[in-house]
Design an enzyme around this catalytic site. Structure first.
Site, short mmCIF file in Angstrom:
data_model
loop_
_atom_site.label_atom_id
_atom_site.label_comp_id
_atom_site.label_asym_id
_atom_site.label_seq_id
_atom_site.Cartn_x
_atom_site.Cartn_y
_atom_site.Cartn_z
N ASP A 67 0.84 -1.21 0.00
CA ASP A 67 0.00 0.00 0.00
C ASP A 67 0.87 1.25 0.00
O ASP A 67 2.05 1.23 -0.39
CB ASP A 67 -0.95 -0.06 1.21
CG ASP A 67 -2.28 0.63 0.95
OD1 ASP A 67 -2.32 1.88 1.06
OD2 ASP A 67 -3.27 -0.04 0.63
N ASP A 92 -5.93 4.78 -5.61
CA ASP A 92 -6.56 5.52 -4.53
C ASP A 92 -6.82 6.97 -4.93
O ASP A 92 -6.26 7.48 -5.92
CB ASP A 92 -5.62 5.47 -3.31
CG ASP A 92 -6.35 5.56 -1.98
OD1 ASP A 92 -7.52 5.96 -1.98
OD2 ASP A 92 -5.73 5.22 -0.95
N ASN A 115 -7.51 10.37 -2.39
CA ASN A 115 -7.77 10.65 -0.98
C ASN A 115 -8.20 12.07 -0.64
O ASN A 115 -8.04 12.50 0.52
CB ASN A 115 -6.54 10.29 -0.16
CG ASN A 115 -6.45 8.79 0.04
OD1 ASN A 115 -7.36 8.19 0.57
ND2 ASN A 115 -5.37 8.18 -0.42
N ASP A 140 -13.03 2.34 4.20
CA ASP A 140 -11.88 2.24 5.11
C ASP A 140 -12.29 1.65 6.44
O ASP A 140 -11.43 1.37 7.28
CB ASP A 140 -11.27 3.63 5.34
CG ASP A 140 -10.20 3.93 4.31
OD1 ASP A 140 -9.80 3.02 3.56
OD2 ASP A 140 -9.75 5.09 4.24
C1 DGJ Z 1 -6.97 5.33 1.86
C2 DGJ Z 1 -7.32 3.93 1.53
O1 DGJ Z 1 -8.69 3.74 1.60
C3 DGJ Z 1 -6.58 2.99 2.48
O2 DGJ Z 1 -6.95 1.68 2.26
C4 DGJ Z 1 -5.10 3.20 2.27
O3 DGJ Z 1 -4.76 2.81 0.97
C5 DGJ Z 1 -4.74 4.66 2.49
N1 DGJ Z 1 -5.56 5.54 1.72
C6 DGJ Z 1 -3.30 4.90 2.17
O4 DGJ Z 1 -2.97 6.22 2.21
#
Ligand code: DGJ
Length: 743
Positions: free
Chosen positions: A368, A480, A482, A550
């Site tokens: 990851d 991902d 974020n 998450d």
């Molecule tokens: C958010 C993801 O949902 C997690 O599973 C993980 O990959 C983190 N980001 C890593 O920054």
């Protein structure tokens, strides 16, 4: 079987298959009117009696000699605002003189076998011309010469219909689209309950319901992604409908950016449904000869309840939206190091995790966040997609080799759309982020959103990712995203095209996905956006599975996965067993319950198996063996929701094999209770005449018995605990395996 008929005399279109009918007619003013959408009805030459007109007080009328013809009262297919209709329209185009009035009149139509591709956008598809038929109705606004093409695809199988619109400027002067929805559907009554999937980070896709009532009800996103908060899906069910029976209409938008799904109920209790790109954050300049293609929306009708609506979406999205090598293949059981190490790892530590996982039967090791550039925490490194040699001295290629040598596949995390300011990429291209001139730049998790509306940005990220995929044995990518988008402005585009950037950003994301999936067809992609912030049908076109949330707690996951199943197939749901106390809610759930929930997903582990006791490791080995045996059915079988975790202390669901010979039932109880109730699960989807053996206790039952009288799931430790039986605790669960007894 599916047909599209055009009745010349009454100017009526009838699209139908065994399940549904969709009927439209060209109205007196040349517009396209909506006549009927619902259960299949017999075709006939003329349905115009369903176009209700009557003289009403206070009505604005189109014609002086016909006071019954007002667009306010006529159900339409792709309505415009400002010419007797006062509801929200499907399309608006500002013209050079400031006017937004449009008058789209029928010009021609074509009926084609199969389904044309939507350029640059994810969409359902037909693998052969026999699988679907498409009607394209072309209308024109004679003043501006704007051409509107409405696409309707009906599939041979199931009650689904795909719709989209394309608007082309055939005039000489530019126009600015202020909205261009994917579908508009006018329904004759409002006797529906609206169900949406809403939530937030770590609590995605909770089912929320409310009755339709006069006024506007809507969900949407203006975050640049489809969002944790609302999913681009709505079900309208008759008040008496439930999971097993009754009329339901499902509306799903195949898009991953800003969206809106809206119901507007008028004073006469008719309803207009609109679904498409969010109009508030959208504008698109159409120069002469330019076209705009909307995303696709899918409508499902059934009179067999919510579960059947879900099964229709599951089948279509699993087989004719998802694509590629992994579409029909059971998914590898993976281990992901995120919750095991977060940013704190070395190559040796990763290999320790991988080796233990291999010993237990895990097939894929996923590295990851934290492997690249200067990334030792959240503040640096995004954008520099080369291995951090301090942590990974042999680079990604070297690590992948070592994982492969263990007998496992290797997978890697990327966050392609983002940069940290502390990165070489940003230092080289500070102007390649979305930022409004003269304004501050907001961050999310110290990261900034790359300007994917610029081709050169997408190209540069592609080059970095492709290099790794060419050099290293990478079998899986977790993609991902974020943070949400802010200050959405691109220095690459002129002022009068800034309203296009949100959508151009999404087109850039799709283009990158398309290039990578085309060049590396055997790589399995899993989409992710801080968990389930972009879990939508658009992503499913490129990535056949997505990280649901998450939140990896088994109890929380019951609701999240149950809600997600309203529209999305089990094969699309990333679900893992994680440690206890759980890292999100700090709850201790039994290991078997964590697995029993994750089995109904793509299944994996999100922990360091080295930390488990020998007994627990044996249990994990058993789980993995179980999943390998049954994953085809769990992920691709027919899925039935039996009991909702939103309604009480227990939940249940099941999957049945295509041949109905095997069924797997998951039963879950949140809190333990003493001397509790008797529990029976009335199963579904079995063959009434087959005799099934309950693997748990060896009893035999016919399918009809299990579906009508039920499977007894009462807790044997609910009262006095029998000698030799381990008492149950909170968060208990069981999987029942039912297999046809051929003896
Ligand atoms: C958010 C993801 O949902 C997690 O599973 C993980 O990959 C983190 N980001 C890593 O920054």
């Amino acid at each position: 079987m599916m047909r599209i008929v055009f009745h010349e005399k009454s100017k009526t279109f009838h699209l139908y298959n065994d399940s549904v009918s969709y009927i439209m007619a060209i109205l007196k003013n040349g517009h396209l009117g909506q006549v009927y959408f619902g259960k299949r009805i017999r075709d006939r030459e003329d349905f115009s009696h369903f176009i209700e007109t009557c003289e009403r007080p206070m009505t604005s009328c189109v014609y002086e000699d016909d006071r019954t013809f007002s667009l306010e009262h006529i159900r339409q297919e792709y309505p415009v605002f400002g010419t007797t209709d006062y509801r929200h329209p499907a399309v608006e185009a500002r013209q050079e003189n400031g006017s937004r009035i449009l008058d789209f009149q029928y010009e021609s139509h074509a009926i084609v076998a199969g389904k044309p591709k939507l350029s640059g956008l994810p969409a359902t598809y037909a693998q052969t011309p026999e699988e679907a038929r498409t009607l394209i109705v072309t209308l024109e606004d004679s003043l501006t010469k704007l051409r509107l093409e409405l696409f309707y695809t009906i599939f041979a199988e199931g009650g689904a219909l795909a719709r989209s619109a394309r608007i082309c400027n055939g005039g000489e002067r530019p126009v600015w689209l202020e909205r261009a929805m994917s579908l508009s559907l006018d329904l004759p009554d409002c006797d529906y309950v609206w169900q949406q999937l809403s939530g937030c980070w770590a609590r995605e896709r909770q089912i929320r319901s409310r009755a339709l009532t006069q006024g506007v009800q809507s969900i949407g996103s203006m975050r640049g992604n489809s969002s944790h908060e609302h999913n681009p899906f709505v079900a309208l069910k008759r008040p008496s409908a439930d999971e097993r029976q009754g009329e339901v209409i499902g509306i799903s938008l195949i898009y991953s950016g800003n969206f809106q799904i809206q119901a507007e109920t008028d004073a006469h209790d008719t309803v207009r449904i609109l679904a498409g790109i969010d109009p508030e954050t959208f504008q698109w300049k159409l120069e002469s000869e330019e076209c705009f293609q909307t995303p696709e929306a899918v409508l499902v009708y059934t009179d067999r309840g919510l579960n059947h609506m879900s099964q229709t979406f599951h089948r279509l999205y699993q087989r004719r939206l998802a694509r590629g090598y992994w579409r029909d293949r059971p998914r590898p059981i993976l281990i992901n190091n995120w919750e095991a190490t977060y940013f704190d790892f070395t190559e040796e530590r990763l290999l320790e995790i991988a080796a233990k996982a291999k010993e237990c039967g895990v097939e894929l090791f996923v590295l990851d966040d934290g492997w690249f550039g200067n990334r030792s925490g959240e503040k640096a490194g995004l954008g520099d997609w080369t291995a951090n040699r301090e942590r990974l001295p042999h680079g990604i290629a070297g690590l992948a080799e070592r994982v492969e040598a263990l007998g496992m596949k290797f997978g890697l995390w990327f966050e392609p759309e983002m940069v940290n300011k502390d990165s070489d990429f940003y230092r080289r291209h500070p102007d390649w982020i979305l930022a409004t001139p003269g304004r501050g730049q907001s961050h999310g998790r110290f990261q900034y959103v790359l300007d994917f509306s610029r081709k050169e940005t997408v190209d540069a990220i592609y080059e970095q990712m492709a290099k790794i995929l060419r050099e290293a044995k990478v079998s899986y990518i977790k993609w991902d995203m974020n943070r949400s988008v802010t200050e959405c402005y691109s220095g690459a585009w002129p002022a009068d095209r800034q309203g296009e950037i949100y959508h151009r950003y999404m087109l850039g994301v799709y283009a990158l996905y398309e290039r990578l999936t085309a060049e590396f067809p055997q790589v399995l992609f899993e989409s992710c956006a801080s968990g389930g912030g972009r879990f939508d049908p658009g992503m499913l076109y490129y990535a056949p599975q997505g990280w649901v949330s998450d939140n990896s707690d088994a109890v929380e996951r019951l609701k999240i996965q149950y809600g997600t199943s309203m529209c999305y197939p089990i094969s699309s749901m990333g679900a893992h067993v994680s440690v206890v106390p759980n890292h999100q809610v700090f709850r201790n759930t039994p290991l078997h319950t964590r697995a029993n929930v994750a089995y109904f997903g793509t299944f994996g582990y999100e922990l360091d198996l080295n930390q488990l006791t020998p007994r627990e490791l044996e249990e994990v080995k058993g789980q993995i063996a179980f999943m390998k045996k049954y994953r085809e059915i769990l992920q691709f079988g027919r899925f039935y929701r039996l009991q909702s975790p939103f309604d009480g202390n227990e939940a249940a669901w099941m999957a049945v094999s295509e041949d109905q010979k095997t069924a797997l039932v998951g039963w879950y109880r949140i809190l333990n209770c003493v001397n509790g109730k008797y529990t029976r699960l009335r199963l579904e989807g079995l063959n009434p005449d087959f005799c099934y053996r309950n693997q748990r206790n060896g009893t035999r039952h016919y399918g009809d018995e299990l579906m009508c009288a039920g499977l007894i799931a009462s807790d044997e430790t609910a009262g006095q605990i029998p000698a030799g039986v381990k008492p149950h605790t909170d968060f208990e669960s069981r999987i029942y395996v039912l297999e046809v007894d051929e003896t």
